[in-house]
Scaffold this motif. Structure first.
Motif, PDB file in Angstrom:
ATOM      1  N   ASP A 112       1.066  -1.241  -0.024  1.00 33.77           N
ATOM      2  CA  ASP A 112      -0.045  -0.044   0.076  1.00 33.77           C
ATOM      3  C   ASP A 112       0.932   1.428  -0.039  1.00 33.77           C
ATOM      4  OD1 ASP A 112      -2.052   1.832   0.274  1.00 33.77           O
ATOM      5  OD2 ASP A 112      -2.628   1.407   2.212  1.00 33.77           O
ATOM      6  N   GLY A 113       1.185   1.689  -1.149  1.00 33.49           N
ATOM      7  CA  GLY A 113       2.169   2.661  -1.277  1.00 33.49           C
ATOM      8  C   GLY A 113       3.623   2.236  -0.968  1.00 33.49           C
ATOM      9  N   LYS A 114       4.097   2.935   0.135  1.00 33.26           N
ATOM     10  CA  LYS A 114       5.523   2.409   0.731  1.00 33.26           C
ATOM     11  C   LYS A 114       5.358   1.581   2.154  1.00 33.26           C
ATOM     12  CE  LYS A 114       8.888   3.736  -1.787  1.00 33.26           C
ATOM     13  NZ  LYS A 114       9.687   2.668  -2.364  1.00 33.26           N
ATOM     14  N   ARG A 115       4.148   1.184   2.087  1.00 34.53           N
ATOM     15  CA  ARG A 115       3.674   0.667   3.458  1.00 34.53           C
ATOM     16  C   ARG A 115       3.383  -1.003   2.937  1.00 34.53           C
ATOM     17  NH1 ARG A 115       3.252   2.596   7.914  1.00 34.53           N
ATOM     18  NH2 ARG A 115       2.584   1.238   9.535  1.00 34.53           N
ATOM     19  N   ALA A 116       3.945  -2.002   3.918  1.00 30.11           N
ATOM     20  CA  ALA A 116       3.372  -3.392   3.759  1.00 30.11           C
ATOM     21  C   ALA A 116       2.362  -3.691   4.762  1.00 30.11           C
ATOM     22  CB  ALA A 116       4.757  -4.219   4.209  1.00 30.11           C
ATOM     23  N   ARG A 117       1.471  -4.417   4.165  1.00 32.38           N
ATOM     24  CA  ARG A 117       0.340  -4.961   4.921  1.00 32.38           C
ATOM     25  C   ARG A 117      -0.002  -6.270   4.763  1.00 32.38           C
ATOM     26  NH1 ARG A 117      -1.570  -0.132   7.476  1.00 32.38           N
ATOM     27  NH2 ARG A 117      -1.468   1.663   5.982  1.00 32.38           N
ATOM     28  N   ARG A 118      -0.816  -7.061   5.979  1.00 27.46           N
ATOM     29  CA  ARG A 118      -1.188  -8.339   5.874  1.00 27.46           C
ATOM     30  C   ARG A 118       0.013  -9.018   5.669  1.00 27.46           C
ATOM     31  NH1 ARG A 118      -6.164 -10.366   5.186  1.00 27.46           N
ATOM     32  NH2 ARG A 118      -5.326 -11.687   3.786  1.00 27.46           N
ATOM     33  N   ILE A 119       1.073  -9.011   6.320  1.00 23.01           N
ATOM     34  CA  ILE A 119       2.278  -9.687   6.341  1.00 23.01           C
ATOM     35  C   ILE A 119       2.196 -11.135   7.006  1.00 23.01           C
ATOM     36  CG2 ILE A 119       4.538  -9.563   6.959  1.00 23.01           C
ATOM     37  CD1 ILE A 119       4.397  -6.701   7.481  1.00 23.01           C
ATOM     38  N   PHE A 120       2.708 -11.978   6.197  1.00 30.24           N
ATOM     39  CA  PHE A 120       2.603 -13.622   6.825  1.00 30.24           C
ATOM     40  C   PHE A 120       3.969 -14.159   6.409  1.00 30.24           C
ATOM     41  CE2 PHE A 120      -1.945 -13.028   5.734  1.00 30.24           C
ATOM     42  CZ  PHE A 120      -2.324 -13.787   6.438  1.00 30.24           C
TER      43      PHE A 120
END
Length: 136
Positions: free
Chosen positions: A42-50
């Motif tokens: 999401d842009g420069k952000r990591a989301r929902r990391i597994f």
């Protein structure tokens, strides 16, 4: 992950670095340097990391998977009350079923609805069931 700021960084396969916070981490195991992970950008952000399983590219499950047999049995015996929907994390439709059951016509509707749900769960493959109703 920096304990004081609560932020961490992940390098993507594209060579870019992405920031994340503990809330973005979706795995039961804590972040570790060098661990292979999968994530949404999401842009420069990591989301929902597994974290990925050793030697594979499948995200590690969070907790025990839900049982389609338990869901089907709940639908057959307590289905008009929507209990199977609550079990599967579908709280909204569970509340609707519970409220509909308060009337005779609604109880008939939820009875058919629950029966159809039970049959669907039993006919669904284990993989599809796990994808539709993940443990969060």
């Amino acid at each position: 992950m920096d304990r004081s700021s609560g932020e961490g960084q992940i390098s993507g396969e594209d060579g870019s670095r992405y920031v994340f916070t503990q809330e973005d981490w979706s795995d039961s195991r804590h972040p570790a340097v060098g661990a292979k992970v999968d994530f949404d950008v999401d842009g420069k952000r990591a989301r929902r990391i597994f974290r990925l399983l050793e030697g594979g590219d499948v995200p590690a499950p969070v907790g025990e998977p839900r049982s389609k047999i338990v869901a089907a049995v709940l639908a057959l015996f307590l289905g008009t009350l929507g209990i199977h929907r609550f079990y599967l994390g579908r709280t909204g439709s569970g509340v609707v079923m519970l409220l509909l059951t308060c009337t005779i016509v609604g109880a008939l509707v939820t009875g058919v609805w629950a029966f159809v749900d039970a049959i669907r769960y039993l006919l669904m493959s284990d993989t599809e069931f796990a994808q539709r109703y993940p443990r969060r």
